[in-house]
Design an enzyme around this catalytic site. Structure first.
Site, PDB file in Angstrom:
ATOM      1  N   PRO A 204      67.788  56.622  15.324  1.00  0.00           N
ATOM      2  CA  PRO A 204      68.494  57.727  16.520  1.00  0.00           C
ATOM      3  C   PRO A 204      68.002  58.869  16.571  1.00  0.00           C
ATOM      4  O   PRO A 204      67.443  59.666  15.736  1.00  0.00           O
ATOM      5  CB  PRO A 204      70.287  58.237  16.111  1.00  0.00           C
ATOM      6  CG  PRO A 204      70.637  57.069  14.602  1.00  0.00           C
ATOM      7  CD  PRO A 204      69.249  56.625  14.588  1.00  0.00           C
ATOM      8  N   GLU A 425      72.197  76.344  -9.060  1.00  0.00           N
ATOM      9  CA  GLU A 425      70.623  76.461  -7.799  1.00  0.00           C
ATOM     10  C   GLU A 425      69.120  76.578  -8.883  1.00  0.00           C
ATOM     11  O   GLU A 425      67.964  75.658  -8.844  1.00  0.00           O
ATOM     12  CB  GLU A 425      70.706  77.045  -6.905  1.00  0.00           C
ATOM     13  CG  GLU A 425      72.268  77.242  -5.644  1.00  0.00           C
ATOM     14  CD  GLU A 425      72.394  75.520  -5.040  1.00  0.00           C
ATOM     15  OE1 GLU A 425      70.902  74.661  -5.654  1.00  0.00           O
ATOM     16  OE2 GLU A 425      73.146  74.701  -5.045  1.00  0.00           O
TER      17      GLU A 425
END
Length: 615
Positions: A204, A425
């Site tokens: 797409p 993180e």
């Protein structure tokens, strides 16, 4: 003009006509005073009355001083009889000036005919309106089976291949179609036949519809476009009827092009077992197959179809004589992304620091639609801050917004949660930086975006079409870096690692069942990939392996994940001092870019992706 507008105009004219008719009546601003018969007799006896005008049962009395009065009498009774009955002397009656006014023929007609006429006009108008509505319903019923294909003819917004960046091979394939339509003789002289159909395939957003519009702009022939879902209705036979009507229109306009968007809506493989033998979608597909390559010739009509699910299409659609050519539109490469960004930046003033090349490097895996969205979001951010130009800061922020969602500044973490997020993180980034086959770390942030409390952005230095086993193993270790850091630092784990565990598990399963990268289970795939989707879910799974093999797959997946977690813990334990520096910087500034991160940790040392094995 639409029928509804015509009806409104007719109704307004009808109201105006009624107003004109009623305007013929004399309407005075000041009406005379109405008096009774006794008062009238008193005024006559006092000799105050100058004259009396009689209009049917209405008396207009004019006094000698100029005052006007009105009075009533019974219909059919003479005024003289009325006055005598009220005792008026014959001398006074003979001295009175009485004038009898006969009504005009026009007013008589208006008063007698107008009510009936208005009733008839209103009845006829309502009857005419109902008949028109019934005719419209009949017309819609008669055209229900007709094609809803629309012909493209907007010359002001004409799109050609110049407006389509990248996709060089696809444009070459489609340019031949345009040449076939413009100069068929040079092909027919060599015995070449025009292709029946072209299938545009790709993920797409890669520009399949845009490419079809470019073909319409290049070829000066009629161009009809329709969606696959517009064929199918709840009534049996409507889809097939619309297909017949579509091809009948196309044959009359030949040479021409017909574009079917999202053809998988009607072109899915037949015999799926859903909808029974008289499935409307299958009937529509059968008609498409017959029209494309049936008994009747279809010369000069080229069908261009687009889909992002070629794997579910019926094999009969893909054979020669139907869709002879299949054009693949992949995700754009680095050069293509840069060209696409240059096309979409038109109309958006960029600042001097805006670097399109760097944006193209940071948007690996983005489709053309994604890149257009990036520039649009950047323009919106610049306008929000009342800027006249779009700068590099807005461009970089828009990339993260498209990838992860907008910043959620209102989502405030507690000090403990903020600390856990920073370590999580930093663990991702440290493991990814130290392992030799992972992508470069570009940014670390503990600012919430979308559903993530923080994120680590790692991007490859070049476009990759192939991935190797050692790259997957290092990627799994990096994904589990946050999980390993929480265990190493806090001795516990949080729910923040749930998405990481899901991604790592899927990657381990793909290594074994799809890519044949398991050393124990050997070079084969496990499980058939046939899909049958109903209500958004798979309702059938074909397992081509035994229960014992399923246990071995589970054990191999667990071993891969445990090895990845072990490697991540080794990196965290070895470079714990650097981890603390990164966490401190994150807690202070919330965001660390690639340059700052490498200045803290040192430059990354990456190994070649593939080294030839010594013989």
């Amino acid at each position: 003009m639409r029928p509804l507008s015509k009806n409104i105009i007719i109704f307004i004219l009808f109201v105006v006509a009624i107003g004109v008719v009623f305007s013929t009546y004399d309407v005075e601003d000041t009406k005379p005073e109405t008096i009774g018969t006794s008062t009238l007799i008193e005024k006559i006896q006092a000799e105050e009355v100058d004259r009396i005008e009689v209009r049917e049962d209405t008396l207009s009395v004019f006094s000698k001083d100029g005052t006007e009065f009105t009075a009533k009498k019974e219909s059919g009774e003479a005024l003289s009889d009325l006055l005598v009955n009220y005792g008026l002397a014959s001398e006074q009656l003979s001295a009175l000036n009485i004038e009898v006014k006969e009504p005009s023929l026009w007013m008589t007609l208006v008063k007698s005919v107008l009510p009936t006429l208005l009733f008839l006009i209103g009845f006829m108008f309502i009857f005419w309106f109902l008949i028109k509505q019934m005719q419209g319903a009949n017309n819609r019923a008669l055209t229900f089976g007709q094609s809803r294909a629309r012909e493209a003819g907007d010359k002001k917004r004409k799109i050609t291949f110049k407006n389509v960046a990248g996709a060089k091979e696809a444009k070459e394939e489609l340019h031949e179609i345009v040449d076939f339509l413009k100069a068929p003789k040079k092909f027919s002289d060599l015995g070449a036949k025009i292709p029946r159909g072209v299938l545009l395939m790709g993920p797409p957003g890669t520009g399949k519809t845009l490419m079809a519009r470019a073909v319409a702009g290049e070829a000066n022939v009629p161009f009809f476009h329709i969606s696959g879902s517009e064929f199918v209705e709840m009534f049996v036979g409507v889809g097939a009827s619309r297909v017949r009507d579509l091809f009948a229109k196309a044959k009359k306009a030949a040479p021409c092009i017909v574009f079917m968007d999202e053809i998988d809506a009607v072109g899915r493989q037949r015999g799926a077992g859903l909808g029974g033998g008289h499935d409307e979608r299958e009937q529509t597909l059968n008609q498409i197959l017959v029209e494309m390559d049936g008994f009747e010739p279809n010369n000069g009509v080229i069908i261009i179809a687009a889909t992002n699910r070629p794997d579910v299409l019926d094999p009969a659609l893909l054979r020669p004589g139907r869709f002879d050519r299949r054009v693949v539109l992949d995700l754009p490469s680095l050069k293509d992304r840069e060209a696409i960004l240059k096309v979409h930046k038109k109309g958006k003033p960029l600042a001097d620091d805006a670097n399109i090349t760097r944006i193209a490097e940071r948007t690996i895996g983005f489709s053309g639609a994604d890149l257009e969205n990036v520039l649009n979001e950047a323009a919106i951010l610049a306008a929000r801050h009342s800027k006249k130009e779009v700068g590099q800061k807005e461009l970089l922020e828009s990339i993260e917004k498209v990838m992860l969602g907008p910043e959620r500044k209102s989502s405030i973490l507690t000090p403990e949660e903020r600390k856990v997020t920073a370590y999580h993180e930093a663990g991702h980034a440290l493991v990814g930086h130290m392992l030799p086959f992972t992508d470069d770390v570009h940014k670390i942030s503990i600012i919430s975006r979308g559903r993530a409390a923080g994120y680590t952005m790692s991007l490859p230095s070049e476009d990759k079409k192939m991935h190797f086993r050692h790259e997957f193993l290092d990627d799994m270790a990096m994904i589990l870096g946050g999980y390993a850091t929480e265990q190493e630092i806090f001795g516990d784990i949080s729910t923040g690692a749930s998405n990481d565990l899901e991604k790592a598990t899927k990657m381990a399963k793909s290594l074994i069942t799809q890519y044949g990268m398991s050393e124990k289970l050997g070079p084969r795939t496990y499980g058939e990939r046939e899909e049958m989707i109903f209500m958004g879910r798979e309702i059938r799974e074909n397992r081509d392996y035994s229960e014992k093999t399923a246990e071995e797959i589970d054990a191999e997946m667990l071993e891969l994940l445990n090895n990845a977690l072990k490697r991540a813990k080794e990196v965290i334990h070895t470079h714990k001092d650097k981890l603390e520096i990164v966490v401190k910087e994150l807690l202070e500034k919330e965001t660390i870019e690639k340059e700052v991160f490498e200045r803290i940790i040192g430059p990354a040392t990456k190994a070649p992706r593939l080294a030839q094995k010594a013989l």
